[in-house]
Design a protein around this motif. Structure first.
Motif: not given
Ligand code: HEM
Length: 401
Positions: A299-310
């Protein structure tokens, strides 16, 4: 029947906390799952969870980690490192099998190394079959065929492992009741807890058998899968950077993999009454609520750049790095600390002796320390028998001297 899917982080968190949402995922997997902790509700769940929770007290795993877990992880790797290759799926199961058997209270016959490994492999075979039975709802095979295999595995498991384990514990409990031994001398495992409290819990032999089978597969399947994903993501991420193997960093890597590939990508509940979530979603009584954990963890509202493994990403203070991978509310994973440890303050700042890293991080660290890397001769493959995105095989190679 109405079905509603929740894929926003906040909605899933709120739904986990609703007492009028009842577990609805495992009806098809009843052969292994009926009356297990994960499917109980309300007072029945509370009483069982209280009894089993005692084994999972804070501090227990800190002690385990520092007394024997590292050795279990390292020793399991030894034959694979010596052979110069192995499969991460097998390495993962071999490592966690003994651990979850210990938690469940399933004794392995003691004997030569070869006998011990054979017993571990047997348990691995059973756990895989029980897991296939529990997640029958996701199978791509003929369900009747799977059920027949699961029943046969349960019977064999009972005769080979469970009955001797029960007999040993009943003898110890009799000695405890007679005042011959103290509570500290009783095994700290689920089977002992169930036998000791069977009247209070109202559990019969069949329920005890299923609960032990459930623990065996719930703990091993999820942990072994988390390990394979964590290794794969780390290999990919570190390929084009100078990544360290600092344990605190590896723990963050594990959490980031859990966020992106939760072992249970969805949880499912049924509404026992009308519910209104804080975000405004109305859920009518009888509705099936699918909680898309994998989606909510992106969820982009919680995780910035959500698809990226960081693994170094910032997350809000009230959000665990693994998102909803360990569930939440009444059914929140009882093995969170054993598998995932306790989050460290930040990379590199906690002394190794202070932090509880968790089994998956210990496994990843041991694999990397042994020089494990993807086998150039054998590509990894997804499991063709599951709709979940697990690896069916993941060949790795070790440097040979
Ligand atoms: C990386 C490893 C693990 C992951 C990702 C994981 C994930 C989960 C999730 C998502 C749930 C909740 C399911 C739902 O709400 O429908 C759960 C529950 C549970 N897990 Fe885990 N798990 C892991 C390891 C373990 C281990 C090592 C054990 C025990 C040895 C364990 C035992 C349980 C039990 C007993 C429950 C049911 C709790 C209840 O219903 O009160 N898990 N796990």
């Amino acid at each position: 029947m109405t079905t509603i899917t929740l894929d926003r982080y906040a909605d899933v968190r709120d739904a986990f906390r609703q007492h009028d949402l009842r577990q609805d995922m495992y009806d098809a997997g009843g052969l292994v799952m009926a009356d297990c902790l994960l499917v109980l509700h309300g007072a029945e769940h509370r009483v069982r969870r209280r009894v089993e929770n005692r084994l999972f007290r804070r501090g227990t795993f800190r002690h385990w980690e520092h007394s024997f877990l590292r050795d279990v992880v390292r020793d399991t790797l030894v034959p694979f490192v010596a052979a110069g290759r192995g499969d991460l799926v097998e390495i993962g199961y071999r490592t966690v099998m003994n651990l979850t058997a210990m938690v469940a209270g399933v004794d392995r016959p003691t004997g030569s190394d070869a006998e011990m490994i054979a017993a571990t492999d047997e348990l691995y075979r059973f756990a895989k079959k029980f897991s296939e039975g529990a997640t029958l709802v996701h199978t791509t095979r003929d369900p009747r065929e799977v059920q027949a295999e699961v029943q046969a595995a349960l019977d064999e498991f009972d005769a080979t492992f469970l009955q001797p384990s029960i007999a040993r514990r009943q003898a110890l409990l009799a000695r405890f009741d007679a005042g011959e031994i103290t509570e500290d001398e009783l095994p700290r495992d689920v089977l002992t807890a169930l036998l000791r409290h069977r009247d209070e819990l109202g559990v019969d032999d069949d329920v005890i058998r299923r609960e032990c089978a459930f623990y065996l597969q719930a703990g091993s399947h999820s942990t072994a899968n988390a390990f394979t994903h964590a290794a794969h993501d780390y290999f990919t991420w570190s390929a084009d950077r100078d990544a360290s193997t600092d344990p605190a960093l590896l723990q963050r890597c594990v959490y980031e993999s859990l966020r992106l590939h939760p072992a249970s990508p969805v949880a499912q509940r049924r509404a026992l009454a009308p519910i209104r979530l804080r975000g405004g979603t109305e859920i009518a009584e009888g509705t099936v609520v699918v909680m898309d954990l994998a989606g909510a963890n992106r969820d982009a509202a919680v995780f910035d750049r959500p698809l990226e493994y960081d693994p170094l990403r910032e997350v809000p203070d009230d959000v665990p790095r693994w998102g909803h991978a360990f569930g939440g509310g009444m059914h929140a994973c009882i093995g969170t600390e054993l598998a995932g440890g306790v989050p460290g303050p930040s990379t590199g700042t906690a002394g190794e002796g202070e932090q509880v890293l968790g089994t998956v991080t210990l496994m990843l660290g041991a694999l990397l320390a042994a020089g494990g890397h993807p086998d150039p001769d054998g590509p990894a493959e997804r499991d063709p028998h599951s709709a979940r995105e697990h690896f069916g095989r993941y060949p790795v190679a070790f440097p040979t001297s």
